[in-house]
Structures are given as C-alpha cells and as structure tokens.
Design a protein around this motif. Structure first.
Motif, PDB file in Angstrom:
ATOM      1  N   LEU A   1      -2.649   3.976  -3.163  1.00  0.00           N
ATOM      2  CA  LEU A   1      -2.531   2.876  -4.122  1.00  0.00           C
ATOM      3  C   LEU A   1      -2.462   1.553  -3.371  1.00  0.00           C
ATOM      4  O   LEU A   1      -1.660   1.395  -2.451  1.00  0.00           O
ATOM      5  CB  LEU A   1      -1.283   3.035  -4.986  1.00  0.00           C
ATOM      6  N   LEU A   2      -3.302   0.619  -3.767  1.00  0.00           N
ATOM      7  CA  LEU A   2      -3.292  -0.736  -3.222  1.00  0.00           C
ATOM      8  C   LEU A   2      -2.750  -1.661  -4.291  1.00  0.00           C
ATOM      9  O   LEU A   2      -3.375  -1.849  -5.330  1.00  0.00           O
ATOM     10  CB  LEU A   2      -4.707  -1.153  -2.812  1.00  0.00           C
ATOM     11  N   GLU A   3      -1.561  -2.182  -4.065  1.00  0.00           N
ATOM     12  CA  GLU A   3      -0.849  -2.995  -5.051  1.00  0.00           C
ATOM     13  C   GLU A   3      -0.801  -2.299  -6.414  1.00  0.00           C
ATOM     14  O   GLU A   3      -1.046  -2.886  -7.453  1.00  0.00           O
ATOM     15  CB  GLU A   3      -1.481  -4.377  -5.161  1.00  0.00           C
ATOM     16  N   GLY A   4      -0.484  -0.999  -6.343  1.00  0.00           N
ATOM     17  CA  GLY A   4      -0.291  -0.208  -7.555  1.00  0.00           C
ATOM     18  C   GLY A   4      -1.552   0.365  -8.166  1.00  0.00           C
ATOM     19  O   GLY A   4      -1.475   1.121  -9.138  1.00  0.00           O
ATOM     20  N   LYS A   5      -2.732   0.067  -7.606  1.00  0.00           N
ATOM     21  CA  LYS A   5      -3.991   0.561  -8.166  1.00  0.00           C
ATOM     22  C   LYS A   5      -4.655   1.531  -7.202  1.00  0.00           C
ATOM     23  O   LYS A   5      -4.745   1.265  -6.002  1.00  0.00           O
ATOM     24  CB  LYS A   5      -4.934  -0.611  -8.471  1.00  0.00           C
ATOM     25  N   SER A   6      -5.139   2.642  -7.737  1.00  0.00           N
ATOM     26  CA  SER A   6      -5.758   3.677  -6.913  1.00  0.00           C
ATOM     27  C   SER A   6      -7.050   3.155  -6.289  1.00  0.00           C
ATOM     28  O   SER A   6      -7.874   2.533  -6.951  1.00  0.00           O
ATOM     29  CB  SER A   6      -6.077   4.905  -7.775  1.00  0.00           C
ATOM     30  N   ILE A   7      -7.236   3.435  -5.002  1.00  0.00           N
ATOM     31  CA  ILE A   7      -8.505   3.077  -4.370  1.00  0.00           C
ATOM     32  C   ILE A   7      -9.509   4.225  -4.451  1.00  0.00           C
ATOM     33  O   ILE A   7     -10.705   4.010  -4.235  1.00  0.00           O
ATOM     34  CB  ILE A   7      -8.312   2.650  -2.897  1.00  0.00           C
ATOM     35  N   TRP A   8      -9.026   5.434  -4.761  1.00  0.00           N
ATOM     36  CA  TRP A   8      -9.933   6.579  -4.839  1.00  0.00           C
ATOM     37  C   TRP A   8     -10.303   6.940  -6.268  1.00  0.00           C
ATOM     38  O   TRP A   8     -11.165   7.789  -6.482  1.00  0.00           O
ATOM     39  CB  TRP A   8      -9.323   7.779  -4.100  1.00  0.00           C
ATOM     40  N   HIS A   9      -9.655   6.350  -7.244  1.00  0.00           N
ATOM     41  CA  HIS A   9     -10.017   6.553  -8.646  1.00  0.00           C
ATOM     42  C   HIS A   9     -10.200   5.191  -9.308  1.00  0.00           C
ATOM     43  O   HIS A   9      -9.797   4.975 -10.440  1.00  0.00           O
ATOM     44  CB  HIS A   9      -8.944   7.366  -9.368  1.00  0.00           C
ATOM     45  N   ALA A  10     -10.802   4.276  -8.560  1.00  0.00           N
ATOM     46  CA  ALA A  10     -10.952   2.900  -9.023  1.00  0.00           C
ATOM     47  C   ALA A  10     -12.272   2.709  -9.746  1.00  0.00           C
ATOM     48  O   ALA A  10     -13.215   3.501  -9.601  1.00  0.00           O
ATOM     49  CB  ALA A  10     -10.869   1.951  -7.834  1.00  0.00           C
TER      50      ALA A  10
ATOM     51  N   PRO B   1      -9.414  11.867   0.199  1.00  0.00           N
ATOM     52  CA  PRO B   1      -8.427  12.941   0.361  1.00  0.00           C
ATOM     53  C   PRO B   1      -8.829  14.160  -0.469  1.00  0.00           C
ATOM     54  O   PRO B   1      -9.508  14.035  -1.488  1.00  0.00           O
ATOM     55  CB  PRO B   1      -7.143  12.305  -0.171  1.00  0.00           C
ATOM     56  N   THR B   2      -8.405  15.334  -0.025  1.00  0.00           N
ATOM     57  CA  THR B   2      -8.611  16.542  -0.830  1.00  0.00           C
ATOM     58  C   THR B   2      -7.726  16.489  -2.069  1.00  0.00           C
ATOM     59  O   THR B   2      -8.140  16.896  -3.157  1.00  0.00           O
ATOM     60  CB  THR B   2      -8.285  17.792  -0.002  1.00  0.00           C
ATOM     61  N   SER B   3      -6.525  15.975  -1.909  1.00  0.00           N
ATOM     62  CA  SER B   3      -5.624  15.754  -3.041  1.00  0.00           C
ATOM     63  C   SER B   3      -4.714  14.585  -2.704  1.00  0.00           C
ATOM     64  O   SER B   3      -4.620  14.160  -1.558  1.00  0.00           O
ATOM     65  CB  SER B   3      -4.796  17.007  -3.338  1.00  0.00           C
ATOM     66  N   GLY B   4      -4.034  14.068  -3.723  1.00  0.00           N
ATOM     67  CA  GLY B   4      -3.194  12.901  -3.530  1.00  0.00           C
ATOM     68  C   GLY B   4      -3.986  11.621  -3.733  1.00  0.00           C
ATOM     69  O   GLY B   4      -5.172  11.646  -4.086  1.00  0.00           O
TER      70      GLY B   4
ATOM     71  N   VAL C   1      -6.980   5.960   4.338  1.00  0.00           N
ATOM     72  CA  VAL C   1      -6.398   4.677   3.927  1.00  0.00           C
ATOM     73  C   VAL C   1      -7.458   3.587   3.892  1.00  0.00           C
ATOM     74  O   VAL C   1      -7.437   2.708   3.021  1.00  0.00           O
ATOM     75  CB  VAL C   1      -5.251   4.294   4.884  1.00  0.00           C
ATOM     76  N   ALA C   2      -8.414   3.640   4.829  1.00  0.00           N
ATOM     77  CA  ALA C   2      -9.461   2.616   4.912  1.00  0.00           C
ATOM     78  C   ALA C   2     -10.626   2.876   3.961  1.00  0.00           C
ATOM     79  O   ALA C   2     -11.634   2.187   4.020  1.00  0.00           O
ATOM     80  CB  ALA C   2      -9.976   2.527   6.340  1.00  0.00           C
TER      81      ALA C   2
ATOM     82  N   LEU D   1       0.848  -1.183   0.000  1.00  0.00           N
ATOM     83  CA  LEU D   1       0.000   0.000   0.000  1.00  0.00           C
ATOM     84  C   LEU D   1       0.889   1.241   0.000  1.00  0.00           C
ATOM     85  O   LEU D   1       1.891   1.286   0.715  1.00  0.00           O
ATOM     86  CB  LEU D   1      -0.926   0.004   1.207  1.00  0.00           C
ATOM     87  N   GLU D   2       0.518   2.229  -0.799  1.00  0.00           N
ATOM     88  CA  GLU D   2       1.339   3.435  -0.942  1.00  0.00           C
ATOM     89  C   GLU D   2       0.470   4.679  -0.882  1.00  0.00           C
ATOM     90  O   GLU D   2      -0.587   4.740  -1.508  1.00  0.00           O
ATOM     91  CB  GLU D   2       2.097   3.382  -2.268  1.00  0.00           C
ATOM     92  N   LEU D   3       0.910   5.661  -0.111  1.00  0.00           N
ATOM     93  CA  LEU D   3       0.258   6.963  -0.044  1.00  0.00           C
ATOM     94  C   LEU D   3       1.103   7.957  -0.819  1.00  0.00           C
ATOM     95  O   LEU D   3       2.309   8.061  -0.586  1.00  0.00           O
ATOM     96  CB  LEU D   3       0.111   7.438   1.402  1.00  0.00           C
ATOM     97  N   LYS D   4       0.468   8.677  -1.741  1.00  0.00           N
ATOM     98  CA  LYS D   4       1.182   9.648  -2.568  1.00  0.00           C
ATOM     99  C   LYS D   4       0.601  11.040  -2.373  1.00  0.00           C
ATOM    100  O   LYS D   4      -0.530  11.316  -2.764  1.00  0.00           O
ATOM    101  CB  LYS D   4       1.087   9.250  -4.045  1.00  0.00           C
ATOM    102  N   ASN D   5       1.393  11.897  -1.714  1.00  0.00           N
ATOM    103  CA  ASN D   5       1.034  13.314  -1.541  1.00  0.00           C
ATOM    104  C   ASN D   5      -0.388  13.489  -1.013  1.00  0.00           C
ATOM    105  O   ASN D   5      -1.151  14.340  -1.481  1.00  0.00           O
ATOM    106  CB  ASN D   5       1.185  14.070  -2.866  1.00  0.00           C
ATOM    107  N   VAL D   6      -0.751  12.699  -0.007  1.00  0.00           N
ATOM    108  CA  VAL D   6      -2.111  12.737   0.529  1.00  0.00           C
ATOM    109  C   VAL D   6      -2.307  13.967   1.407  1.00  0.00           C
ATOM    110  O   VAL D   6      -1.559  14.198   2.364  1.00  0.00           O
ATOM    111  CB  VAL D   6      -2.415  11.453   1.329  1.00  0.00           C
TER     112      VAL D   6
END
Length: 323
Positions: free
Chosen positions: A75-84, A69-72, A63-64, A7-12
């Motif tokens: 990624l769960l195993e490389g796939k976005s959970i907020w733009h899925a 997020p307002t921005s950022g 994360v859950a 799991l990865e957080l990018k500029n959240v």
C-alpha cells in the motif's frame, strides 16, 4: 511535523516454481519471501539486512512494482499498488524508483549517460527537449558530476561515478520513495561513505523516503531509522537502529553484529561466531528457520515456527526464546 505511514507491506509472500533436472519429479516450489509485514514512515529510512539469498532483492522488486507478490499487498499512502486502477499504475514510476546494485548493467552502454537519465522524461513527455536536458544537467551537478558529462558514455566513468549517475536517474521524475538495493556494496569504503552522505543530503533536500537494502549491518545501521532483519524469506527482528545495536534479541541478529569488524578490545570477532551452512530455501528446516545454525536452539525450535512477538515497544522478534 507529524509522522505518517507512507508505504505498508501486508502479508507479502512470493513463491517461485523451480524446474528439476530432466526425468526428475515435477517442479518444486521455492518461497523467497514469506508473509512479510512492514510499514515505512514518510521521510525516514527503513534498512533491510540479511545474508545473500535471504529474499531482500525479491522484496525490493515487489515494493518497486517490478515483481508481483504471490499473495499479500503493498500500500502506498493507503492505496494498493498491485490492485490499482490504470491511472495510479501510470503514476507509480513518478512515485517509486529504484537504485540497483550494479550500475554498469543498468545503464545502456550505447547511450550517453545524459540520454539514459533523460529517457524517463521523454517517455512521460515532461517539458520540452531543452527543459529535459536542463533537468538532467542540473541533476548531474547535484549528485557531484559535471554538466559536460551529459554526452559521455558509462564506460568512461569509475564505479563511484556510475553509482552517482544511477542516483541521478532515480531522481529525474522527482519520486517520493526510492528503493536502494545494495546501492553501495560494490564500492570502495571511502567511496561508500561519499555516496551514503550524498543519499542523506538528497533525502533531506527532497523529502525522500528510502528502503535501504544491504548485507552489511554496519552500513545499514549508519543510514537507517528502523532496521528489519531477514532470514530465509522471513523477518526475524524489527527495531529502531539504536535499539537493534544496543539490544539485539534474535541469535541471527547477534551473529550479524558479532561479524561486524569493530576495533574494541574484548568485542567478539567473527571467528568466534558459529555460523554453520545456510540451508537451501528449497528445503527449509522444520520449525524455526534458523535452528540448525543456532547455538541456543531448544527442542521446540526444531518442531514449531515461532510467533512474531512485540517484546518491547516497537521491537519485534521471531524467536521461541522470548515466547
């Protein structure tokens, strides 16, 4: 076994609009989480520590997949959970679960604990009714309860038992990743140890990945592989648990460590630490967010926000002292 980023957080970043009193100015903006970047490896535990109000629970909900997020992005195993796509969004409850701080308020008092745990299986139509009950009773026994507890209600259990029930509920869909948001902070010390040992056993048995959130650095250090220290919505230090305890760099991390009660002669006690008052997140300090409380603050700390630096391998800090 190779270690992979799970799991990865990018500029959240997460901001909230805060209403002002009647006849006052327009709503003000509060930044609860500011530009957080993190990665969590599969099968490991990332500890997130900081004082109350620093943004830990807000980050946990992002994360859950409970708070966007307002921005950022996450990624769960490389796939976005907020733009899925819709298929992935439907699968997320089976992948990501959360253990809340207060099991009393997260359990329905009008439902037996068996029905509360089984509800997720009912919603996702997993197996037959008999299969679902069997899954729940097996889980209850796995977390140290008894099968006959299925028909009892939350008020009939102690705080430690209710937390075990909450753990069973988080496991019922067989997730990969669990966010533990202050999961042991309301428990007695002896019960805390039992629950922490249970979480470690479950991680080993089920191959779980944890984000463990607490204000208690001693507890976080006991269970975590990597520790991230958060202050006023920002990460201020990130390192392995061993490195952080042996060589904490940020003055805020050093303050938290000094406040941990350890019966060692000559070790600084909490009374020796100058903490000051926690600034309001509505009016954060200019420059480094910790500068009003820092005994080592320099003029540049009051004017410029420090950069996120890697001062040693996998050891990052947000501080002008190392810039």
């Amino acid at each position: 076994m190779s270690i992979t980023t799970f799991l990865e957080l990018k500029n959240v970043t997460r901001r909230f609009s805060v209403n002002q009193p009647l006849f006052s100015a327009a709503p003000r903006e509060l930044t609860a989480v500011h530009d957080v970047n993190l990665s969590i490896e599969k099968g490991t535990t990332l500890g997130l520590v900081g004082e109350s109000g620093c943004g830990k629970s807000t980050l946990a909900k992002i994360v859950a997949h409970l708070l966007p997020p307002t921005s950022g992005d996450v990624l769960l195993e490389g796939k976005s959970i907020w733009h899925a796509d819709s298929a992935m969004k439907r699968s997320l409850p089976r992948r990501i679960q959360m253990i809340f701080q207060d099991p009393v308020s997260s359990l329905n008092p009008r439902k037996s604990i068996g029905k509360s745990i089984q509800e997720a299986l009912d919603v996702h139509r997993v197996g037959s009714s008999a299969d679902r009950k069997k899954v729940v009773t097996d889980l209850l026994e796995r977390v140290g309860m008894r099968a006959e507890h299925y028909v009892r209600y939350p008020h009939e259990f102690s705080g430690g038992q209710r937390q075990r029930i909450a753990i069973a509920r988080s496991l019922v869909l067989n997730p990969d990743f669990i966010v533990c948001d202050e999961a042991v902070s309301a428990l007695d010390v002896s019960v805390q140890a039992q629950v922490l040992n249970l979480l470690a056993e479950l991680q080993k048995d089920f191959g779980l990945t944890y984000m463990f959130i607490s204000h208690d650095l001693a507890v976080v250090g006991h269970v975590s592989d990597i520790i991230a220290v958060m202050y006023l919505g920002r990460l201020v230090e990130l390192a392995s648990a061993q490195t952080l305890f042996d060589n904490a760099l940020h003055p805020y991390t050093q303050m938290l460590l000094a406040a941990v009660p350890v019966p060692v002669p000559g070790r600084r006690s909490a009374s020796d630490v100058q903490t000051g008052d926690l600034p309001s997140p509505l009016t954060p300090p200019k420059g480094c967010p910790f500068n009003p409380r820092c005994t080592r603050a320099m003029p540049v700390c009051r004017e410029e926000t420090p950069n996120w630096l890697e001062v040693d391998k996998n050891h990052h800090v947000l501080c002008h002292l190392y810039g």
